[in-house]
Design a protein around this motif. Structure first.
Motif, PDB file in Angstrom:
ATOM      1  N   LEU A  80      -0.356 -39.183   8.741  1.00  0.00           N
ATOM      2  CA  LEU A  80       0.090 -38.248   9.776  1.00  0.00           C
ATOM      3  C   LEU A  80       0.831 -37.075   9.148  1.00  0.00           C
ATOM      4  CD1 LEU A  80       1.424 -40.728  12.490  1.00  0.00           C
ATOM      5  CD2 LEU A  80      -0.728 -39.477  12.501  1.00  0.00           C
ATOM      6  N   GLU A 131      -2.472 -39.236  15.623  1.00  0.00           N
ATOM      7  CA  GLU A 131      -2.137 -40.459  16.369  1.00  0.00           C
ATOM      8  C   GLU A 131      -3.327 -40.931  17.187  1.00  0.00           C
ATOM      9  OE1 GLU A 131       0.316 -42.414  16.493  1.00  0.00           O
ATOM     10  OE2 GLU A 131       2.024 -41.423  15.536  1.00  0.00           O
ATOM     11  N   SER A 144       3.072 -35.248  10.730  1.00  0.00           N
ATOM     12  CA  SER A 144       4.455 -35.387  11.179  1.00  0.00           C
ATOM     13  C   SER A 144       4.452 -36.335  12.375  1.00  0.00           C
ATOM     14  CB  SER A 144       5.050 -34.025  11.574  1.00  0.00           C
ATOM     15  OG  SER A 144       4.413 -33.532  12.728  1.00  0.00           O
ATOM     16  N   LYS A 145       5.631 -36.543  12.922  1.00  0.00           N
ATOM     17  CA  LYS A 145       5.712 -37.416  14.091  1.00  0.00           C
ATOM     18  C   LYS A 145       5.123 -36.755  15.329  1.00  0.00           C
ATOM     19  CE  LYS A 145      10.394 -35.879  15.257  1.00  0.00           C
ATOM     20  NZ  LYS A 145      11.784 -36.314  15.492  1.00  0.00           N
ATOM     21  N   HIS A 146       4.836 -35.448  15.222  1.00  0.00           N
ATOM     22  CA  HIS A 146       4.243 -34.730  16.350  1.00  0.00           C
ATOM     23  C   HIS A 146       2.725 -34.557  16.194  1.00  0.00           C
ATOM     24  CE1 HIS A 146       8.344 -33.827  17.497  1.00  0.00           C
ATOM     25  NE2 HIS A 146       8.567 -33.244  16.334  1.00  0.00           N
TER      26      HIS A 146
END
Length: 576
Positions: free
Chosen positions: A343, A352, A345-347
């Motif tokens: 990924l 995802e 980033s987490k965004h």
């Protein structure tokens, strides 16, 4: 629905800059013009004020000198007494005065209080005439003086330009000095009722711009003459048109210069906007291409400002992430579900989603594999059950019949040699039936386990083939294997021995069966001729071994070369 109308960004930028800069240039030009005009107005009015004050001083000095001369004549009793005009007054006159005395002048002065008096309004030709009156010991002394000197002072126009003039106005707001614009007219006949004369009559001095006695706009410095007996107002003026000529020329040059500056600014801003928005237009083109699904775009190396460089680096990163996502999606399409995806980033919503899709595919694939394995297990169980049934039929059906046949032959009357021959044939048939029954489903597998059954198989194959076959059984007697695992291992060993004896021309075979905590391991090795494991196998033996191992959830590995063949099988006990 109407389509929204929008301008290109470079045109918007140019218009925005011009909307800011052009009004600013115009404002600066207007402010400069206004300031210039203001300074010029102040300077002109200040100059007119200086001229008015100078001429006022000169006129006042002249009047003071004349009054001094008048009083000196009184004191010296110098003069002549008029014979025709007598009655308690004396007219003092110098021969060089050359003034034709008018009876109206004398009468006007006699009735007036002592002091200096304006007789210009009584003059027939409009010239300036000054009268002096003083009483000494009951006698009134009178002197009449022409004002040519005053007119000379007023006509001195140094620093007044082409339209400048200084003139006198009486208390009745009619002119007392000659007009340079109307020299043929009697000054008294010219009314000068202007803002300056009105203020001056009230004793106020000031500066201003207003219409003069001609109705022409003028700059004016006005104020009363500091000689109260005369009640004169002195004004120094110059036409606005003359003053504004250089201002107007400057305004025209300023307008022309401003127009040139505005045109240059418009050109510069359009060029500047083209250069400044070029990276954005390049970015728009690249993003438009990416929006169509293209990820093979070439992102140019940016040499612009730091923020623009950051934008292109971000676009390069976006391109790389999209390419990675496409590759990852392609791997998922090929059902390579072990592929990892990092990924950003987490965004990273796209990443995802792809990972969730991979995990769902994994679960679905595992579920499908589980169902398929269960189907294959059921198929194998069916086959093994059929083999067991056939084995029982051979053992319980054909076996007793052959034994009965053998007993009947013994009771038959025949030659011993023939009987013996038939008994041998029957014994061989019984032995073959037993081998077939054992091969289909060895009864010891259920009774004594896979280790014992393989030992019996090895012993039988060793006797039949004469090959050195060694088997090491390391199974834990206290933890029996399930029937399915035992049967799968037995079939794999059976197939491996058949292949080694039939095709490999092996002279030595080694087998071991080892049980661990979570799995059971089978090791097989022969010293045969080997084969190429990269080629497709003609026979179904190795395929069957792999399939049996896969159905049990195990791992199958085969290595073969000229030195022989090695097989390793690991089957987990949890899937038993």
């Amino acid at each position: 629905m109407l389509k929204k109308w929008s301008l290109p960004i470079r045109l918007q930028f140019a218009i925005l800059v011009n909307l800011i800069v052009v009004p600013l240039v115009i404002l600066l030009a207007v402010l400069f013009y206004g300031q210039f005009k203001k300074v010029l107005d102040e300077r002109i009015l200040l100059q007119l004020s200086s001229i008015r004050q100078l001429k006022s001083v000169q006129i006042e000095d002249f009047l003071t000198q004349e009054w001094s001369a008048f009083t000196l004549k009184i004191n010296s009793r110098y003069g002549v007494v008029s014979d025709s005009l007598s009655g308690g007054y004396v007219i003092l006159s110098n021969v060089e005065d050359n003034v034709n005395l008018s009876e109206s002048w004398v009468e006007y002065i006699r009735k007036a209080e002592p002091g200096i008096h304006d007789l210009s309004h009584l003059s027939e030709d409009g010239s300036i005439v000054i009268g002096f009156s003083e009483r000494v010991k009951g006698v009134q002394y009178i002197s009449i003086t022409p004002g040519a000197k005053i007119q000379e002072i007023l006509l001195e126009r140094t620093g007044m330009g082409a339209t400048g003039e200084t003139y006198l106005v009486g208390a009745d707001l009619t002119m007392r000095s000659l007009s340079r614009f109307m020299p043929e007219r009697n000054p008294v006949s010219i009314t000068a009722e202007t803002e300056g004369t009105k203020q001056g009559r009230q004793g106020i001095s000031g500066l201003g711009v207003f219409d003069d006695y001609r109705g022409v706009p003028v700059y004016s410095a006005y104020g009363p003459l500091e000689q109260s007996d005369l009640d004169w107002i002195i004004l120094s003026e110059i036409d606005v048109q003359e003053v504004m000529e250089p201002v107007n020329r400057m305004r025209e040059r300023l307008l022309f210069t401003s127009l040139i500056i505005v045109l240059v600014l418009i050109f510069v801003t359009f060029e500047l906007s083209d250069q400044l928005t070029k990276p954005l237009r390049t970015m728009h083109r690249l993003l438009s291409q990416m929006a169509t699904g293209r990820v093979d775009i070439e992102i140019p190396e940016s040499r612009h400002a730091r923020e623009v460089n950051s934008m292109f680096k971000a676009l390069e990163k976006l391109k790389g992430s999209i390419q990675e996502a496409v590759q990852f999606a392609d791997e998922l399409g090929n059902l390579n579900l072990d592929k990892d995806y990092n990924l950003l980033s987490k965004h990273d919503v796209l990443g995802e989603a792809l990972i969730q899709m991979r995990d769902r595919l994994k679960r679905f694939n595992e579920s499908e594999e589980g169902h398929q394995i269960e189907k294959e297990k059921a198929l194998v169980r069916g086959q093994e059950n059929e083999r067991a049934r056939l084995a029982r039929e051979l053992h319980d059906g054909l076996g007793p019949l052959l034994t009965s046949l053998k007993m009947q032959i013994r009771t038959q009357d025949m030659k011993p040699a023939a009987r013996e021959e038939i008994n041998v044939l029957i014994n061989e048939t019984i032995s073959e039936v037993r081998k077939m029954s054992y091969s289909l489903m060895p009864s010891s597998l259920a009774d004594f386990g896979v280790g014992h059954t393989i030992s019996k198989l090895v012993e039988t194959m060793r006797k039949i083939s004469g090959v050195d076959i060694q088997f090491i059984n390391s199974l834990d007697p206290g933890v029996p294997l399930s029937h399915d695992i035992g049967l799968a291992i037995y079939r794999i060993v059976q197939e491996a021995l058949n292949n080694a004896l039939k095709y490999a021309q092996a002279s030595s075979i080694r087998l071991s069966l080892t049980q661990f905590e979570d799995h059971v391991s089978l090791f097989f090795k022969d010293d045969g001729v080997g084969f190429d494991t990269n080629k497709e196998f003609v026979g179904a033996g190795i395929v069957n071994m792999k399939e049996r191992c896969r159905i049990m959830g195990g791992e199958f590995e085969i290595i073969s070369d000229k030195a022989g063949t090695q097989i390793e099988v690991d089957i987990p006990l949890k899937d038993a």
